[in-house]
Scaffold this active site. Structure first.
Site, mmCIF file in Angstrom:
data_model
loop_
_atom_site.group_PDB
_atom_site.id
_atom_site.type_symbol
_atom_site.label_atom_id
_atom_site.label_comp_id
_atom_site.label_asym_id
_atom_site.label_seq_id
_atom_site.Cartn_x
_atom_site.Cartn_y
_atom_site.Cartn_z
ATOM 1 N N GLY A 16 0.473 -1.458 0.094
ATOM 2 C CA GLY A 16 0.236 -0.051 -0.408
ATOM 3 C C GLY A 16 0.960 1.396 0.294
ATOM 4 N N SER A 17 -0.055 2.695 0.542
ATOM 5 C CA SER A 17 1.038 3.794 0.446
ATOM 6 C C SER A 17 1.890 4.022 1.962
ATOM 7 C CB SER A 17 -0.299 4.431 0.513
ATOM 8 O OG SER A 17 -0.876 5.075 1.789
ATOM 9 N N GLU A 38 5.820 -3.315 1.014
ATOM 10 C CA GLU A 38 5.695 -3.635 -0.389
ATOM 11 C C GLU A 38 5.358 -1.920 -0.998
ATOM 12 O OE1 GLU A 38 6.574 -2.655 -4.229
ATOM 13 O OE2 GLU A 38 7.323 -4.710 -2.562
ATOM 14 N N LEU A 39 5.633 -0.945 -0.864
ATOM 15 C CA LEU A 39 5.118 0.679 -0.475
ATOM 16 C C LEU A 39 5.235 1.270 -1.556
ATOM 17 C CD1 LEU A 39 5.861 1.478 3.088
ATOM 18 C CD2 LEU A 39 4.285 0.098 2.558
ATOM 19 N N CYS A 72 0.721 -5.150 -7.397
ATOM 20 C CA CYS A 72 1.827 -4.807 -6.902
ATOM 21 C C CYS A 72 3.020 -3.891 -7.799
ATOM 22 C CB CYS A 72 2.526 -5.293 -5.358
ATOM 23 S SG CYS A 72 3.826 -6.377 -5.517
#
Length: 117
Positions: A16-17, A38-39, A72
């Site tokens: 996400g963010s 995982e950004l 992603c």
């Protein structure tokens, strides 16, 4: 936050963010709970002036439609040399208009339903 702090959850994997990931990491750190983040990737595709446009279009369409674009590594933006921008856009839009949308279990479908359109 309730999911991260739930004692039944032993490890957190979050995509996400950056602000949300920061909160997840903070909550996990207080509990010494492992987390993987995982950004905020924008996953760009770069198209140079001498690129094979048909191959570039294939990459763009795949990046936008694979797993319905909801993954992603999905394509987030395209950098293209201005001299080929119009031609690339025309070819890409033509190809996207041909994408077969349908039941994801149907082998003829290229894109299925969206989880959160």
């Amino acid at each position: 936050q309730r999911l991260v702090t739930d004692p039944r959850i032993r490890c957190v994997n979050f995509t996400g963010s950056v602000p949300s990931g920061r909160q997840v990491a903070s909550d996990c750190s207080r509990l010494l709970k492992p987390c993987m983040l995982e950004l905020g990737g924008s996953n760009p595709l770069v198209v140079f002036e001498d690129a094979d446009l048909d191959k570039a279009v294939d990459g763009i369409v795949q990046g936008l439609t694979l797993l319905n674009g909801q993954w992603c590594c999905g394509l987030g933006r395209i950098f293209v040399h201005e001299s080929i921008q119009d031609a690339l856009m025309e070819k890409t839009m033509a190809r996207l208009s041909e994408v077969k949308i349908g039941n994801s279990m149907d082998t003829e479908s290229e894109m299925g339903p969206l989880g959160n359109p």
